[in-house]
Each structure stands twice: as C-alpha cells, then as structure tokens.
Design a protein around this motif. Structure first.
Motif, PDB file in Angstrom:
ATOM      1  N   PHE A   1      24.754  68.949  78.797  1.00  0.00           N
ATOM      2  CA  PHE A   1      24.373  69.665  80.014  1.00  0.00           C
ATOM      3  C   PHE A   1      23.484  68.817  80.914  1.00  0.00           C
ATOM      4  O   PHE A   1      23.311  69.122  82.099  1.00  0.00           O
ATOM      5  CB  PHE A   1      23.634  70.962  79.665  1.00  0.00           C
ATOM      6  N   ALA A   2      22.865  67.761  80.374  1.00  0.00           N
ATOM      7  CA  ALA A   2      21.829  67.030  81.092  1.00  0.00           C
ATOM      8  C   ALA A   2      22.358  66.400  82.379  1.00  0.00           C
ATOM      9  O   ALA A   2      23.410  65.762  82.390  1.00  0.00           O
ATOM     10  CB  ALA A   2      21.232  65.947  80.189  1.00  0.00           C
ATOM     11  N   GLU A   3      21.611  66.584  83.457  1.00  0.00           N
ATOM     12  CA  GLU A   3      21.911  65.976  84.750  1.00  0.00           C
ATOM     13  C   GLU A   3      20.629  65.365  85.294  1.00  0.00           C
ATOM     14  O   GLU A   3      19.877  66.022  86.017  1.00  0.00           O
ATOM     15  CB  GLU A   3      22.466  67.019  85.728  1.00  0.00           C
ATOM     16  N   PRO A   4      20.322  64.119  84.923  1.00  0.00           N
ATOM     17  CA  PRO A   4      19.080  63.503  85.385  1.00  0.00           C
ATOM     18  C   PRO A   4      18.948  63.564  86.907  1.00  0.00           C
ATOM     19  O   PRO A   4      19.907  63.323  87.643  1.00  0.00           O
ATOM     20  CB  PRO A   4      19.194  62.061  84.884  1.00  0.00           C
ATOM     21  N   GLY A   5      17.741  63.920  87.342  1.00  0.00           N
ATOM     22  CA  GLY A   5      17.469  64.076  88.763  1.00  0.00           C
ATOM     23  C   GLY A   5      17.650  65.486  89.275  1.00  0.00           C
ATOM     24  O   GLY A   5      17.371  65.758  90.453  1.00  0.00           O
TER      25      GLY A   5
ATOM     26  N   THR B   1      14.842  64.170  83.669  1.00  0.00           N
ATOM     27  CA  THR B   1      14.551  62.815  84.122  1.00  0.00           C
ATOM     28  C   THR B   1      15.218  61.726  83.295  1.00  0.00           C
ATOM     29  O   THR B   1      15.333  60.587  83.768  1.00  0.00           O
ATOM     30  CB  THR B   1      13.031  62.566  84.120  1.00  0.00           C
ATOM     31  N   ALA B   2      15.629  62.023  82.053  1.00  0.00           N
ATOM     32  CA  ALA B   2      16.158  60.957  81.197  1.00  0.00           C
ATOM     33  C   ALA B   2      16.954  61.541  80.051  1.00  0.00           C
ATOM     34  O   ALA B   2      16.845  62.728  79.729  1.00  0.00           O
ATOM     35  CB  ALA B   2      15.009  60.095  80.651  1.00  0.00           C
ATOM     36  N   VAL B   3      17.767  60.691  79.442  1.00  0.00           N
ATOM     37  CA  VAL B   3      18.368  60.949  78.140  1.00  0.00           C
ATOM     38  C   VAL B   3      18.010  59.757  77.252  1.00  0.00           C
ATOM     39  O   VAL B   3      17.547  58.716  77.736  1.00  0.00           O
ATOM     40  CB  VAL B   3      19.900  61.132  78.217  1.00  0.00           C
ATOM     41  N   THR B   4      18.196  59.895  75.954  1.00  0.00           N
ATOM     42  CA  THR B   4      17.797  58.836  75.025  1.00  0.00           C
ATOM     43  C   THR B   4      18.941  57.856  74.776  1.00  0.00           C
ATOM     44  O   THR B   4      20.114  58.236  74.803  1.00  0.00           O
ATOM     45  CB  THR B   4      17.334  59.438  73.694  1.00  0.00           C
ATOM     46  N   HIS B   5      18.577  56.610  74.498  1.00  0.00           N
ATOM     47  CA  HIS B   5      19.570  55.563  74.252  1.00  0.00           C
ATOM     48  C   HIS B   5      19.128  54.659  73.115  1.00  0.00           C
ATOM     49  O   HIS B   5      17.934  54.400  72.927  1.00  0.00           O
ATOM     50  CB  HIS B   5      19.772  54.697  75.501  1.00  0.00           C
ATOM     51  N   ASP B   6      20.099  54.156  72.365  1.00  0.00           N
ATOM     52  CA  ASP B   6      19.894  52.985  71.530  1.00  0.00           C
ATOM     53  C   ASP B   6      20.430  51.790  72.313  1.00  0.00           C
ATOM     54  O   ASP B   6      20.767  51.900  73.498  1.00  0.00           O
ATOM     55  CB  ASP B   6      20.557  53.150  70.166  1.00  0.00           C
ATOM     56  N   ARG B   7      20.511  50.630  71.680  1.00  0.00           N
ATOM     57  CA  ARG B   7      20.945  49.446  72.433  1.00  0.00           C
ATOM     58  C   ARG B   7      22.405  49.546  72.864  1.00  0.00           C
ATOM     59  O   ARG B   7      22.768  49.142  73.969  1.00  0.00           O
ATOM     60  CB  ARG B   7      20.718  48.186  71.592  1.00  0.00           C
TER      61      ARG B   7
ATOM     62  N   ALA C   1       6.349  57.138  74.331  1.00  0.00           N
ATOM     63  CA  ALA C   1       6.611  58.470  74.867  1.00  0.00           C
ATOM     64  C   ALA C   1       7.663  58.387  75.969  1.00  0.00           C
ATOM     65  O   ALA C   1       7.595  57.518  76.844  1.00  0.00           O
ATOM     66  CB  ALA C   1       5.324  59.086  75.406  1.00  0.00           C
ATOM     67  N   LEU C   2       8.632  59.288  75.919  1.00  0.00           N
ATOM     68  CA  LEU C   2       9.698  59.342  76.922  1.00  0.00           C
ATOM     69  C   LEU C   2       9.783  60.756  77.468  1.00  0.00           C
ATOM     70  O   LEU C   2      10.088  61.694  76.727  1.00  0.00           O
ATOM     71  CB  LEU C   2      11.038  58.932  76.296  1.00  0.00           C
ATOM     72  N   THR C   3       9.513  60.920  78.751  1.00  0.00           N
ATOM     73  CA  THR C   3       9.612  62.233  79.386  1.00  0.00           C
ATOM     74  C   THR C   3      11.075  62.525  79.702  1.00  0.00           C
ATOM     75  O   THR C   3      11.714  61.789  80.462  1.00  0.00           O
ATOM     76  CB  THR C   3       8.766  62.292  80.667  1.00  0.00           C
ATOM     77  N   LEU C   4      11.589  63.594  79.132  1.00  0.00           N
ATOM     78  CA  LEU C   4      12.980  63.988  79.341  1.00  0.00           C
ATOM     79  C   LEU C   4      13.112  65.028  80.435  1.00  0.00           C
ATOM     80  O   LEU C   4      14.111  65.051  81.166  1.00  0.00           O
ATOM     81  CB  LEU C   4      13.554  64.525  78.027  1.00  0.00           C
ATOM     82  N   VAL C   5      12.124  65.909  80.536  1.00  0.00           N
ATOM     83  CA  VAL C   5      12.070  66.913  81.605  1.00  0.00           C
ATOM     84  C   VAL C   5      10.653  66.909  82.147  1.00  0.00           C
ATOM     85  O   VAL C   5       9.687  67.045  81.389  1.00  0.00           O
ATOM     86  CB  VAL C   5      12.435  68.321  81.099  1.00  0.00           C
ATOM     87  N   ASP C   6      10.515  66.750  83.457  1.00  0.00           N
ATOM     88  CA  ASP C   6       9.206  66.713  84.097  1.00  0.00           C
ATOM     89  C   ASP C   6       9.107  67.865  85.087  1.00  0.00           C
ATOM     90  O   ASP C   6       9.773  67.870  86.130  1.00  0.00           O
ATOM     91  CB  ASP C   6       9.009  65.384  84.813  1.00  0.00           C
ATOM     92  N   ALA C   7       8.301  68.873  84.724  1.00  0.00           N
ATOM     93  CA  ALA C   7       8.086  70.042  85.584  1.00  0.00           C
ATOM     94  C   ALA C   7       9.420  70.647  86.028  1.00  0.00           C
ATOM     95  O   ALA C   7       9.615  70.978  87.202  1.00  0.00           O
ATOM     96  CB  ALA C   7       7.224  69.683  86.784  1.00  0.00           C
ATOM     97  N   GLY C   8      10.340  70.756  85.086  1.00  0.00           N
ATOM     98  CA  GLY C   8      11.617  71.405  85.341  1.00  0.00           C
ATOM     99  C   GLY C   8      12.758  70.485  85.688  1.00  0.00           C
ATOM    100  O   GLY C   8      13.927  70.889  85.612  1.00  0.00           O
ATOM    101  N   THR C   9      12.480  69.260  86.086  1.00  0.00           N
ATOM    102  CA  THR C   9      13.531  68.321  86.488  1.00  0.00           C
ATOM    103  C   THR C   9      13.890  67.394  85.336  1.00  0.00           C
ATOM    104  O   THR C   9      13.017  66.721  84.773  1.00  0.00           O
ATOM    105  CB  THR C   9      13.083  67.482  87.697  1.00  0.00           C
TER     106      THR C   9
END
Length: 470
Positions: free
Chosen positions: A252-256, A297-303, A287-295
């Motif tokens: 479901f993730a849509e960064p931005g 912002t990121a998904v996780t990655h390996d190499r 630390a990785l912010t995935l959602v910032d105040a509702g938005t």
C-alpha cells in the motif's frame, strides 16, 4: 578467538579456495538464550542454549550462493566454504548482484546490560513467583526469557563491524473460568521487568472479562491496547514498508503521500533498544522514519532491493530477504505529546480483585483514551491475523484476552470475542486517529531481537464481522 577474528578467517579462507576475485561476506553470531516457562502457576521448564552460527555469502564468476554452519573448528569452516562454493558454481547467473558493502563507520550498539546478558535462572524464577503471587489465586501461565547476542561482520572489501545486545521479556496470562487476562513487557534490562506489576494487570483484566455478553457485528469506535497495536505494526512491517513488496506493487505504501492521520509517526529504530548496529550485509543500522506526521516517507531496503530501486540500502538485510523482502524489525509508533491526550485528567484505574469491569482499565494511559469514547470497544489483543488483500493490507483476525463495551467513557460490560476484517492503513487514515497514549510499551516478538513499541491507540472505526466462532 573473537567473533571478528573468526569472520576474518572465513573471508580469507573463501578467497583462498574461490580465488582472489571472489567476493565474500561473513556474519558470525553467538547467541545465549534462556527461557523459564510456567503453567498451572508452577515453573515446569527452564531451558538455555548457547551456540555460534557462521553465515557465508559468496559471489564468484557471476553466481551467488549462501551457506551457514555451527562448526567453528578449521575442518568445519573449510567444509562451509567448500559447500558454499560448490553451490555457487551450480547456481544460475546473478546479474542483479549488488556488490559488497563498502568500508564505512558503524555506530555503537544501543543499550547493553551485563546483568541481563548473564541473568541466572533464579532471577527469572523470582519474576515468575512475583507474577503468580500477584494474580491472587488465579491460574497463571507464561514465560520469562533473557537473551544475549554478540556478533561480527567482515567482507572481502575490507569492511568489518562488531556489536552485542541483551534483552529480557515476560509474557503472562491469568485465567478465571473462561476469561483470560494478559500482560507483556519487553525491555533492555531484566530489572525493568516487574513480574508483580504484570501479574496485577493480567489478573485485573481476567476478572473484568468474566461473563461476557454477545454484541452485534458492525463498525465500532475502538481503543486498542499496545498488544493489539503491535499486530498492526508487525503487519505494516512485513507487508507494507517492505521494499521488495513495494517494487512488486504489492504494498500500500506510496512515499510522499499523506496516507495516515497526522498523529501517526512510525520509525524503525533498532538502536533505541536491543539490536546489533549492522545488518546481515554489514550495512550500518540507524533510525529510519517510515511515516512522518501522516505522510509515508520511505520503505526499507537491503542492498539488492535498493540497487533495483536506485537507492542505498537502509540497513535491512536479513536471512530470507530474497524471498520475503527486507522488513523493519523494531518498529515504533511514536506517542502523543503530553498535551495531546484528550481529557482533563486520567480516569481512575481499576486493578483489584473487586474492581469489576473497572479492571479493564489497567493503566492511566488507556483510561484517558477510553474516557472520550461515547460508545465503542476496548480491545486488549489481536491474534491469528491473516492477510486477505496485500495491496490494501486488509486483515482478518480475532480479538483475544478481553474486549469490553465502553459507554460514556466507562467500560460497562465484557463482550465475547469478535472476528474482524479491516484495512490497517485505512483504519489509521487521515481523520481516523482520535487519540494516542503518552506511554509506549514494548511488546516482545517470537523472533529474538524483534520488538514492536506503541502506546494505546483510539480509532474512529473498526469493522467487526461477527463472533469469533463465526
């Protein structure tokens, strides 16, 4: 020999047997795990295990393979390299090989408590005794565990890292008749695990859950306790913020995009607690912010997934990532600021044997959220949750360990367990989060080193589809 010396030895052995152009990375982890289980209010099992695991990934002649073993003598290490090399030569070409992690600084590990790392069975048993004494004659079951891990990483590109962690957890149930109450806690220090406090909480919840009534299915406003919120975080981790699923358009993730209520900030924060400061590929963790105040912002990655997406690894390399994808392991729902919690003051909190349904409110944080509910449900826990629609993250599952009808800010009666079907992102969508608690509680995971941390959460709507047996 230290873990780092052992990792370096395997790298050199791999290059000697596979040739100087071979690319090798090695993770060595020593784990000391101890568990004290109790049932029928008695300890029935105390177990401990200690072992060292070596994992080698080798890329040679354009092909990649991985192998692991627990024999750390010269013959065992040689056999590990030889069978991994044989597997690589038989494997298909790997044009998407992302290369090795370059040499880079690795942050120091998070909290490390020597007393927890080397805790004795007596120290765990003392917490079990405190839990059993605190439930006041109810039937009790559960566990207390401690874990210590130390490890090292090395690769043929000259990168290395070391770290060590310790963790404690307790999970206990109190039972009266057909009603259960549960209390859980995961912490960096065994000293922070209070068996008596957990027992009081579990007993109060069990007594308050007696004689439940059947309520009709439908949409209810809900207050979810931290154990239930942990299930949301775990499913977000596996199916939402997973870089492989995102690349496959199964997330479901849509960064931005503002996909969540502004009250929601989600951070994967391994160094906030017990975690090694590097991942399986040697990438430093942070630390990785995935959602910032509702938005989002990121998904996780390996190499590998990062290279395919044209971005750097976020430090989420893990065993099985090629199949399951890289996932957050230490996800936190950040609590509300003190001024943001509704209500002028917390409602009184029950917890004694005579507290009736007031015992459903086992802490002031939850009571403050419940006080604002005109009519809804207080939910302790979810279990047996399964994904129906991965793209929208529609989940079906059951409530567990206590549900209460809330009327005019007060739990008035216990309810029978429900089955539910709900889109987790939708439930936390814009305008749907009515309140967050101030005090997050870390919930233990079945996998050592994983945890989920959240305060109680008040949501505008949750779809209950019928009774638990329906």
């Amino acid at each position: 020999m230290t873990e780092l010396d052992l990792a370096g030895q395997v790298v050199e052995l791999a290059r000697r047997l596979a040739g100087p152009d071979a690319q090798a990375e090695v993770v060595v982890t020593r784990a000391d795990l101890a568990l004290t289980r109790f049932a029928n209010s008695f300890i029935h099992q105390n177990v401990a295990e200690s072992g060292t695991a070596v994992r080698l990934r080798l890329h040679v002649d354009g092909r990649t393979a991985a192998g692991s073993g627990s024999l750390v003598d010269p013959d065992g290490l040689t056999a590990l390299v030889e069978r991994t090399l044989a597997a690589a030569r038989l494997g298909p070409p790997d044009p998407a090989w992302p290369g090795l992690a370059p040499a880079s600084p690795v942050p120091p590990a998070g909290v490390f408590d020597e007393a927890t790392a080397y805790a004795s069975p007596d120290e765990r048993a003392a917490r079990v005794r405190a839990f059993v004494d605190a439930v006041g004659g109810l039937e009790a079951a559960g566990y207390c565990r401690t874990a210590y891990r130390s490890g090292a990483f090395a690769n043929s590109a000259g990168h290395s890292a070391v770290g060590r962690t310790a963790e404690a957890a307790m999970d206990g149930i109190a039972r009266t008749g057909g009603a259960d109450g549960v209390a859980r806690r995961c912490a960096d220090r065994l000293a922070e695990v209070d068996g008596a406090a957990l027992g009081v909480r579990a007993a109060a919840k069990a007594r308050a859950a007696a004689d439940p009534v059947e309520l009709p299915p439908g949409r209810y406003e809900v207050v979810l306790e931290p154990a239930a919120v942990a299930d949301l975080l775990q499913n977000f981790a596996w199916f939402g913020f997973n870089g492989k699923r995102y690349a496959e358009r199964q997330s479901f993730a849509e960064p931005g995009t503002a996909q969540f209520d502004p009250a929601v900030t989600l951070v994967d924060d391994p160094l906030h607690g017990s975690a090694l400061p590097y991942d399986l590929e040697g990438t430093p963790r942070h630390a990785l912010t995935l959602v910032d105040a509702g938005t989002t912002t990121a998904v996780t990655h390996d190499r590998r997934s990062g290279a395919e997406a044209g971005v750097a690894s976020t430090g989420h390399g893990m065993p099985g990532a090629a199949t399951f994808g890289p996932i957050p392991h230490n996800l936190r729902l950040l609590p509300a600021a003190a001024r943001a919690v509704g209500g002028d003051s917390p409602a009184p909190v029950g917890g004694s044997a005579a507290s009736g349904t007031a015992g459903a409110l086992a802490d002031p944080d939850t009571a403050a959220l419940v006080a604002g509910v005109a009519r809804g449900l207080l939910v302790s826990d979810f279990w047996y949750t399964r994904v129906l629609d991965p793209k929208r993250l529609v989940i079906t599952g059951l409530t567990r360990n206590g549900v209460w009808l809330v009327e005019d800010g007060v739990p008035t009666r216990a309810a029978r367990d429900f089955r539910f079907t709900e889109s987790y992102p939708r439930a936390l969508g814009p305008g749907r989060v009515l309140g967050l608690g101030r005090h997050p509680v870390r919930q233990p995971d079945r996998v050592d080193g994983n945890w989920w941390e959240a305060p109680p959460l008040r949501l505008a709507s949750w779809h209950f589809t019928g009774g638990a047996s329906g």
